[in-house]
Motif scaffolding. Sequence first.
Motif, PDB file in Angstrom:
ATOM      1  N   ALA A  94       6.566  -0.872   7.348  1.00  0.00           N
ATOM      2  CA  ALA A  94       7.200   0.102   6.470  1.00  0.00           C
ATOM      3  C   ALA A  94       8.698  -0.168   6.273  1.00  0.00           C
ATOM      4  CB  ALA A  94       6.993   1.517   7.006  1.00  0.00           C
ATOM      5  N   ASN A  95       9.228  -1.236   6.889  1.00  0.00           N
ATOM      6  CA  ASN A  95      10.622  -1.599   6.669  1.00  0.00           C
ATOM      7  C   ASN A  95      10.799  -2.085   5.228  1.00  0.00           C
ATOM      8  OD1 ASN A  95      12.245  -1.646   9.310  1.00  0.00           O
ATOM      9  ND2 ASN A  95      10.329  -2.639   9.901  1.00  0.00           N
ATOM     10  N   HIS A  96      11.979  -1.876   4.658  1.00  0.00           N
ATOM     11  CA  HIS A  96      12.282  -2.469   3.357  1.00  0.00           C
ATOM     12  C   HIS A  96      12.256  -3.990   3.542  1.00  0.00           C
ATOM     13  CE1 HIS A  96      14.526  -3.839  -0.133  1.00  0.00           C
ATOM     14  NE2 HIS A  96      14.242  -2.672  -0.683  1.00  0.00           N
ATOM     15  N   PRO A  97      11.740  -4.740   2.571  1.00  0.00           N
ATOM     16  CA  PRO A  97      11.660  -6.197   2.720  1.00  0.00           C
ATOM     17  C   PRO A  97      13.001  -6.873   3.008  1.00  0.00           C
ATOM     18  CG  PRO A  97      10.378  -5.489   0.827  1.00  0.00           C
ATOM     19  CD  PRO A  97      11.117  -4.281   1.329  1.00  0.00           C
ATOM     20  N   LEU A  98      14.123  -6.249   2.617  1.00  0.00           N
ATOM     21  CA  LEU A  98      15.441  -6.839   2.869  1.00  0.00           C
ATOM     22  C   LEU A  98      16.143  -6.220   4.073  1.00  0.00           C
ATOM     23  CD1 LEU A  98      16.655  -7.144  -0.831  1.00  0.00           C
ATOM     24  CD2 LEU A  98      15.836  -8.982   0.675  1.00  0.00           C
TER      25      LEU A  98
ATOM     26  N   LEU B 133       0.844  -1.183   0.000  1.00  0.00           N
ATOM     27  CA  LEU B 133       0.000   0.000   0.000  1.00  0.00           C
ATOM     28  C   LEU B 133       0.884   1.239   0.000  1.00  0.00           C
ATOM     29  CD1 LEU B 133      -2.520  -0.988   2.830  1.00  0.00           C
ATOM     30  CD2 LEU B 133      -2.831  -1.255   0.359  1.00  0.00           C
ATOM     31  N   GLU B 134       0.350   2.328  -0.516  1.00  0.00           N
ATOM     32  CA  GLU B 134       1.029   3.615  -0.477  1.00  0.00           C
ATOM     33  C   GLU B 134       0.371   4.438   0.622  1.00  0.00           C
ATOM     34  OE1 GLU B 134       0.944   6.699  -3.823  1.00  0.00           O
ATOM     35  OE2 GLU B 134       2.638   5.386  -4.331  1.00  0.00           O
ATOM     36  N   VAL B 135       1.180   4.939   1.532  1.00  0.00           N
ATOM     37  CA  VAL B 135       0.679   5.713   2.664  1.00  0.00           C
ATOM     38  C   VAL B 135       1.204   7.136   2.546  1.00  0.00           C
ATOM     39  CG1 VAL B 135       0.729   5.936   5.186  1.00  0.00           C
ATOM     40  CG2 VAL B 135       0.600   3.665   4.142  1.00  0.00           C
TER      41      VAL B 135
ATOM     42  N   GLN C 234       4.628  13.346   2.837  1.00  0.00           N
ATOM     43  CA  GLN C 234       5.590  12.309   2.445  1.00  0.00           C
ATOM     44  C   GLN C 234       4.846  11.001   2.157  1.00  0.00           C
ATOM     45  OE1 GLN C 234       8.657  11.513   5.331  1.00  0.00           O
ATOM     46  NE2 GLN C 234       9.599   9.934   4.073  1.00  0.00           N
ATOM     47  N   VAL C 235       5.194  10.367   1.027  1.00  0.00           N
ATOM     48  CA  VAL C 235       4.560   9.124   0.606  1.00  0.00           C
ATOM     49  C   VAL C 235       5.571   7.990   0.739  1.00  0.00           C
ATOM     50  CG1 VAL C 235       3.464   7.922  -1.327  1.00  0.00           C
ATOM     51  CG2 VAL C 235       3.078  10.368  -1.004  1.00  0.00           C
TER      52      VAL C 235
END
Length: 150
Positions: free
Chosen positions: A131-135, A105-107, A113-114
């Motif tokens: 909201a963490n990067h998947p890696l 999703l885009e928040v 800030q998006v």
Amino acid sequence: MAKAKEGDRVKVHYTGRLDDGTVFDSSECSEDDCGCSHGPMEFTIGGGEVIPGFEKGVVGLEVGEAKTIHIPVDEAYGERIEEMVAQVPRSELPAELKPELGQQLEVTQEDGQVFQVLITDMDDTTITIDANHPLAGQALNFDIKLVEIA
């Protein structure tokens, strides 16, 4: 022959793996639906377009040269931050949104800030977003080959 240096625009083929050997991305694959980039990645060394450890790994390579690099967490996507995981009441979601596990999703924050979040859990009343990067929190390994210095 010229070696890649800061400020150079370069093209690189790569395959990224986790420490357990799992491939998470590659610029070279033959299937159209594999999720890979299909073609060399182009970026400017020192331009902040890729993670710092990847840039460092390309510096000093000559066109056609290949190597494997290990990128520690702090030179990749950083540590996971648990404060970036939140539960959101379903009642606060837009009525047209039909959330699904694994959906991105885009928040938009109050300051405009998006950023992207991932739905990691859900029940009848809440969804959990990350909201963490998947890696984030993982060291990365790349097989890289310098294709071109522009």
